[in-house]
Design an enzyme around this catalytic site. Structure first.
Site, mmCIF file in Angstrom:
data_model
loop_
_atom_site.group_PDB
_atom_site.id
_atom_site.type_symbol
_atom_site.label_atom_id
_atom_site.label_comp_id
_atom_site.label_asym_id
_atom_site.label_seq_id
_atom_site.Cartn_x
_atom_site.Cartn_y
_atom_site.Cartn_z
ATOM 1 N N SER A 43 0.811 -1.224 0.000
ATOM 2 C CA SER A 43 0.000 0.000 0.000
ATOM 3 C C SER A 43 0.842 1.271 0.000
ATOM 4 C CB SER A 43 -0.921 0.008 1.228
ATOM 5 O OG SER A 43 -0.157 -0.132 2.413
ATOM 6 N N ASP A 321 -2.767 7.951 8.134
ATOM 7 C CA ASP A 321 -3.628 7.076 8.933
ATOM 8 C C ASP A 321 -2.721 6.328 9.908
ATOM 9 O OD1 ASP A 321 -2.458 5.117 7.381
ATOM 10 O OD2 ASP A 321 -4.227 4.749 6.140
ATOM 11 N N HIS A 324 0.199 4.705 7.198
ATOM 12 C CA HIS A 324 0.705 5.269 5.944
ATOM 13 C C HIS A 324 1.150 6.721 6.096
ATOM 14 C CE1 HIS A 324 -2.131 2.002 4.669
ATOM 15 N NE2 HIS A 324 -1.025 1.651 4.041
#
Ligand SMILES: *[C@@H]1O[C@H](CO)[C@@H](O)[C@H](O)[C@H]1NC(C)=O
Ligand SMILES: *[C@@H]1O[C@H](CO)[C@@H](O)[C@H](O)[C@H]1NC(C)=O
Ligand SMILES: *[C@@H]1O[C@H](CO)[C@@H](O)[C@H](O)[C@H]1NC(C)=O
Length: 356
Positions: A43, A321, A324
């Site tokens: 991600s 978040d 990340h």
């Protein structure tokens, strides 16, 4: 004690025992620059590949992307640009588009990254810590390389040889090591297995003609907001990070000596993270402990859910978040990796790799 000796000396044994490969081709690529950027990983680099996959690990809703061009939730797990987007900007290239089987769309690169994937095929299937399951439909790193091998058939070999291959993974593998494996000897075995398997990936890309690699180390997984306890990092996570990143560098060094023309650089993310955490204000940051989104939460969701409230100024946060980085922190990372000193990018920076 035998164990600590093993740790100090045996641990960093070489894992990529590939036979010595000799490159008989001499590639005359354009010295002026890099023509394409190919991206693999989790991600940290996913540009929206998961949007169309059967997984709940998606960032295709605001407030993800609220700072991105057009305030668009492209699928990036960030408020704005990913580090790899910023690398593309420095290289004068467009953001590598999400995967498509069309080779003509890959002449300036392509991004195969898929959130929750890891080095191991099994990583990302279930991650109980983060209350997510991806049901196995994400692109494992192995699948990403398979997809590249198909796309590569339609690309000139010279283009591949002069391109940069950017790999950013491992964060989820560390998160997926079960607590019982954190008993040191078992962790040791698990890490060895992960590293061994990781070798096969740059190896396969090399066999397809790739030469220039940027391999990004894992973040300090003991200090991301998801693992911080109060305002302090978890020691075990810090220890795992150190071991994993050391192993990664050893692996790259070994491949460099055994594979002619293989030119990897190691981009240190954890070290920069530590530096920013020591003195956030020096980097214009005010919060290095919490994620900006959701701005308050009872259940610690890894993701910023649709319509969640976020902090006022994400540029003052290191994390968007719970796991990340923000665009602001990505900018700090890439400034150093692109043309900084060898403290955080070795043995040369990305600008030098591009010119090599
Ligand atoms: C393949 O990509 C090229 C360049 O982006 C585009 O012009 C072309 O229409 C695409 N072909 C297909 C079948 O999608
Ligand atoms: C992962 O899957 C690929 C095929 O998709 C296989 O070749 C490889 O051995 C698997 N690796 C592990 C560690 O399970
Ligand atoms: C690094 O790159 C940036 C943007 O490309 C540029 O503004 C800066 O002057 C460069 N720094 C060095 C030390 O080359």
């Amino acid at each position: 004690m035998a164990f600590w000796k093993a740790l100090a000396f045996g641990f960093l044994v070489v894992f990529c025992h590939a036979s010595r490969l000799v490159d008989h081709h001499h590639h005359h690529h354009d010295k002026a620059g890099v023509h394409a950027l190919f991206v693999f990983g989790d991600s940290i680099v996913d540009p929206g590949n998961n949007n169309n996959l059967d997984t709940i690990a998606k960032a295709n809703h605001l407030p993800y992307g609220f700072k991105f061009k057009g305030h668009e939730a492209s699928g990036r797990f960030c408020d704005g640009k990913l580090a790899v987007d910023l690398v593309a900007e420095h290289l004068g290239l467009p953001y590598p588009p999400p995967y498509s089987p069309n080779s003509s769309a890959a002449t300036q690169g392509m991004n195969f990254g898929s959130a929750t994937s890891g080095i191991l095929n099994s990583t990302g299937m279930v991650s109980l810590q983060f209350l997510i399951t991806s049901e196995g439909s994400i692109l494992s790193l192995s699948t990403q390389v398979n997809l590249f091998s198909h796309v590569a058939k339609g690309l000139p070999r010279d283009l591949i040889a002069s391109s940069i291959f950017y790999i950013s993974t491992g964060n989820n593998d560390m998160a997926s090591i079960e607590p019982m494996h954190t008993i040191i000897s078992q962790f040791h075995a698990q890490l060895e297995f992960i590293s061994n398997f990781f070798c096969s990936l740059p190896q396969r890309l090399y066999d397809l003609g790739a030469r220039k690699f940027v391999v990004v180390g894992i973040l300090n997984v003991g200090c991301v907001p998801a693992t911080q306890l109060g305002d302090s990092c978890t020691e075990l996570g810090e220890w795992m990070t150190k071991r994993f990143n050391e192993q990664l560098q050893t692996m790259l060094e070994e491949m460099r000596t055994s594979h002619q023309g293989f030119t990897p650089i190691y981009a240190n993310a954890a070290g920069i993270m530590d530096e920013v955490m020591r003195d956030p204000a020096a980097f214009g940051m005010s919060n290095v402990h919490q994620g900006c989104c959701p701005s308050s939460s009872i259940i610690p969701f890894m993701f910023c859910y649709p319509g969640a409230f976020h902090c006022k100024d994400s540029s003052k946060y290191m994390f968007w978040d719970l796991v990340h980085p923000t665009e602001a922190f990505n900018t700090i990372l890439v400034q150093r990796w692109y043309n900084g000193s060898t403290e955080y990018v070795s043995p040369m920076n990305i600008a030098a790799l591009a010119a090599a």
